[in-house]
Design a protein around this motif. Structure first.
Motif, PDB file in Angstrom:
ATOM      1  N   ASN A 128       0.820  -1.216   0.000  1.00  0.00           N
ATOM      2  CA  ASN A 128       0.000   0.000   0.000  1.00  0.00           C
ATOM      3  C   ASN A 128       0.852   1.263   0.000  1.00  0.00           C
ATOM      4  O   ASN A 128       0.508   2.245  -0.660  1.00  0.00           O
ATOM      5  CB  ASN A 128      -0.969  -0.007   1.183  1.00  0.00           C
ATOM      6  N   ILE A 129       1.964   1.247   0.718  1.00  0.00           N
ATOM      7  CA  ILE A 129       2.868   2.408   0.719  1.00  0.00           C
ATOM      8  C   ILE A 129       3.459   2.609  -0.674  1.00  0.00           C
ATOM      9  O   ILE A 129       3.464   3.721  -1.213  1.00  0.00           O
ATOM     10  CB  ILE A 129       3.991   2.237   1.769  1.00  0.00           C
ATOM     11  N   MET A 130       3.943   1.531  -1.272  1.00  0.00           N
ATOM     12  CA  MET A 130       4.550   1.633  -2.606  1.00  0.00           C
ATOM     13  C   MET A 130       3.533   2.118  -3.636  1.00  0.00           C
ATOM     14  O   MET A 130       3.860   2.927  -4.504  1.00  0.00           O
ATOM     15  CB  MET A 130       5.128   0.284  -3.029  1.00  0.00           C
ATOM     16  N   ALA A 131       2.320   1.638  -3.535  1.00  0.00           N
ATOM     17  CA  ALA A 131       1.281   2.001  -4.501  1.00  0.00           C
ATOM     18  C   ALA A 131       0.926   3.485  -4.444  1.00  0.00           C
ATOM     19  O   ALA A 131       0.388   4.026  -5.413  1.00  0.00           O
ATOM     20  CB  ALA A 131       0.035   1.151  -4.264  1.00  0.00           C
ATOM     21  N   GLU A 132       1.237   4.152  -3.355  1.00  0.00           N
ATOM     22  CA  GLU A 132       0.927   5.579  -3.212  1.00  0.00           C
ATOM     23  C   GLU A 132       1.905   6.489  -3.953  1.00  0.00           C
ATOM     24  O   GLU A 132       1.613   7.665  -4.162  1.00  0.00           O
ATOM     25  CB  GLU A 132       0.889   5.967  -1.732  1.00  0.00           C
ATOM     26  N   PHE A 133       3.041   5.975  -4.364  1.00  0.00           N
ATOM     27  CA  PHE A 133       4.009   6.814  -5.069  1.00  0.00           C
ATOM     28  C   PHE A 133       3.467   7.139  -6.461  1.00  0.00           C
ATOM     29  O   PHE A 133       3.080   6.229  -7.202  1.00  0.00           O
ATOM     30  CB  PHE A 133       5.365   6.106  -5.180  1.00  0.00           C
ATOM     31  N   PRO A 134       3.442   8.412  -6.839  1.00  0.00           N
ATOM     32  CA  PRO A 134       2.865   8.768  -8.144  1.00  0.00           C
ATOM     33  C   PRO A 134       3.623   8.181  -9.330  1.00  0.00           C
ATOM     34  O   PRO A 134       3.037   7.978 -10.396  1.00  0.00           O
ATOM     35  CB  PRO A 134       2.910  10.298  -8.158  1.00  0.00           C
ATOM     36  N   GLU A 135       4.889   7.883  -9.166  1.00  0.00           N
ATOM     37  CA  GLU A 135       5.679   7.311 -10.260  1.00  0.00           C
ATOM     38  C   GLU A 135       5.419   5.818 -10.448  1.00  0.00           C
ATOM     39  O   GLU A 135       5.853   5.232 -11.430  1.00  0.00           O
ATOM     40  CB  GLU A 135       7.181   7.520 -10.002  1.00  0.00           C
ATOM     41  N   VAL A 136       4.737   5.194  -9.493  1.00  0.00           N
ATOM     42  CA  VAL A 136       4.425   3.762  -9.558  1.00  0.00           C
ATOM     43  C   VAL A 136       3.079   3.585 -10.252  1.00  0.00           C
ATOM     44  O   VAL A 136       2.067   4.101  -9.795  1.00  0.00           O
ATOM     45  CB  VAL A 136       4.396   3.133  -8.151  1.00  0.00           C
ATOM     46  N   THR A 137       3.091   2.855 -11.371  1.00  0.00           N
ATOM     47  CA  THR A 137       1.845   2.632 -12.106  1.00  0.00           C
ATOM     48  C   THR A 137       1.254   1.251 -11.853  1.00  0.00           C
ATOM     49  O   THR A 137       0.066   1.048 -12.077  1.00  0.00           O
ATOM     50  CB  THR A 137       2.059   2.796 -13.620  1.00  0.00           C
ATOM     51  N   HIS A 138       2.068   0.312 -11.443  1.00  0.00           N
ATOM     52  CA  HIS A 138       1.600  -1.039 -11.152  1.00  0.00           C
ATOM     53  C   HIS A 138       2.304  -1.512  -9.886  1.00  0.00           C
ATOM     54  O   HIS A 138       3.492  -1.239  -9.700  1.00  0.00           O
ATOM     55  CB  HIS A 138       1.950  -2.016 -12.280  1.00  0.00           C
ATOM     56  N   CYS A 139       1.578  -2.224  -9.048  1.00  0.00           N
ATOM     57  CA  CYS A 139       2.167  -2.770  -7.828  1.00  0.00           C
ATOM     58  C   CYS A 139       1.466  -4.099  -7.554  1.00  0.00           C
ATOM     59  O   CYS A 139       0.260  -4.128  -7.291  1.00  0.00           O
ATOM     60  CB  CYS A 139       1.978  -1.796  -6.672  1.00  0.00           C
ATOM     61  N   TYR A 140       2.228  -5.197  -7.655  1.00  0.00           N
ATOM     62  CA  TYR A 140       1.653  -6.531  -7.551  1.00  0.00           C
ATOM     63  C   TYR A 140       2.447  -7.416  -6.605  1.00  0.00           C
ATOM     64  O   TYR A 140       3.678  -7.416  -6.636  1.00  0.00           O
ATOM     65  CB  TYR A 140       1.670  -7.244  -8.912  1.00  0.00           C
ATOM     66  N   GLU A 141       1.723  -8.204  -5.826  1.00  0.00           N
ATOM     67  CA  GLU A 141       2.354  -9.293  -5.085  1.00  0.00           C
ATOM     68  C   GLU A 141       2.422 -10.489  -6.026  1.00  0.00           C
ATOM     69  O   GLU A 141       1.469 -10.782  -6.752  1.00  0.00           O
ATOM     70  CB  GLU A 141       1.535  -9.656  -3.855  1.00  0.00           C
ATOM     71  N   ARG A 142       3.556 -11.168  -6.008  1.00  0.00           N
ATOM     72  CA  ARG A 142       3.740 -12.359  -6.833  1.00  0.00           C
ATOM     73  C   ARG A 142       4.400 -13.439  -5.965  1.00  0.00           C
ATOM     74  O   ARG A 142       5.002 -13.131  -4.948  1.00  0.00           O
ATOM     75  CB  ARG A 142       4.614 -12.050  -8.044  1.00  0.00           C
ATOM     76  N   PRO A 143       4.314 -14.689  -6.398  1.00  0.00           N
ATOM     77  CA  PRO A 143       4.905 -15.755  -5.577  1.00  0.00           C
ATOM     78  C   PRO A 143       6.432 -15.718  -5.606  1.00  0.00           C
ATOM     79  O   PRO A 143       7.042 -15.283  -6.586  1.00  0.00           O
ATOM     80  CB  PRO A 143       4.379 -17.037  -6.228  1.00  0.00           C
ATOM     81  N   ARG A 144       7.012 -16.178  -4.524  1.00  0.00           N
ATOM     82  CA  ARG A 144       8.463 -16.385  -4.460  1.00  0.00           C
ATOM     83  C   ARG A 144       8.764 -17.756  -5.076  1.00  0.00           C
ATOM     84  O   ARG A 144       7.900 -18.625  -5.119  1.00  0.00           O
ATOM     85  CB  ARG A 144       8.942 -16.419  -3.011  1.00  0.00           C
ATOM     86  N   TYR A 145      10.012 -17.933  -5.497  1.00  0.00           N
ATOM     87  CA  TYR A 145      10.470 -19.229  -5.995  1.00  0.00           C
ATOM     88  C   TYR A 145      11.785 -19.552  -5.305  1.00  0.00           C
ATOM     89  O   TYR A 145      12.442 -18.658  -4.769  1.00  0.00           O
ATOM     90  CB  TYR A 145      10.637 -19.190  -7.519  1.00  0.00           C
TER      91      TYR A 145
END
Length: 152
Positions: A84-101
């Motif tokens: 949620n913090i990262m998604a608030e940055f105006p330069e960030v257009t996409h923010c997704y959780e993905r699985p680790r490997y």
């Protein structure tokens, strides 16, 4: 969402004409009134089926030519807060959780856009400082082969 809504979405996804009556053509094609077009679009937005109406900016054409996928190793128990913090940055257009490997520890991905690669790196530093996440890597785009939104 009924068949008319789907047809309407297919029509508006290509853009809305800049005219005094932008919905007149859609109404005519669908056999409904302009007011019904507006009402349907408002209802689709309220229902979360469409997010917003806005200009689609050609970011490269206006000088925003650098973009980087930033991958972050975020502790699982912090993913919601940090995301949620990262998604608030105006330069960030996409923010997704993905699985680790097993050989890939990164679980949060952001796309950062700016004027230069150095600016993208500065944004990543600001994000790191704001979240406390220090384990991250940036991958810069070299060439764009395709960029479109989801189409019906």
């Amino acid at each position: 969402m009924d068949k008319t809504d789907v047809k309407l979405l297919k029509l508006v996804q290509d853009g809305i004409p800049i005219t005094h009556s932008p919905f007149k053509g859609f109404a005519s094609e669908l056999g409904i009134s302009e007011q019904e077009v507006v009402d349907r679009l408002k209802n689709l937005q309220k229902a979360g089926k469409i997010r917003r109406f806005a200009a689609s900016i050609g970011h490269r054409a206006i000088g925003i030519t650098a973009n980087a996928m930033c991958v972050w190793n975020v502790p699982d128990e912090q993913i919601e807060t940090v995301g949620n913090i990262m998604a608030e940055f105006p330069e960030v257009t996409h923010c997704y959780e993905r699985p680790r490997y097993p050989d890939w520890p990164y679980n949060l991905f952001t796309m950062v856009h700016s004027y230069t690669p150095e600016d993208c790196e500065k944004v990543a530093v600001r994000i790191s400082e704001a979240t406390g996440i220090r384990d991250y890597t940036l991958f810069f785009s070299e060439r764009e082969f395709k960029k479109t939104g989801v189409r019906l």
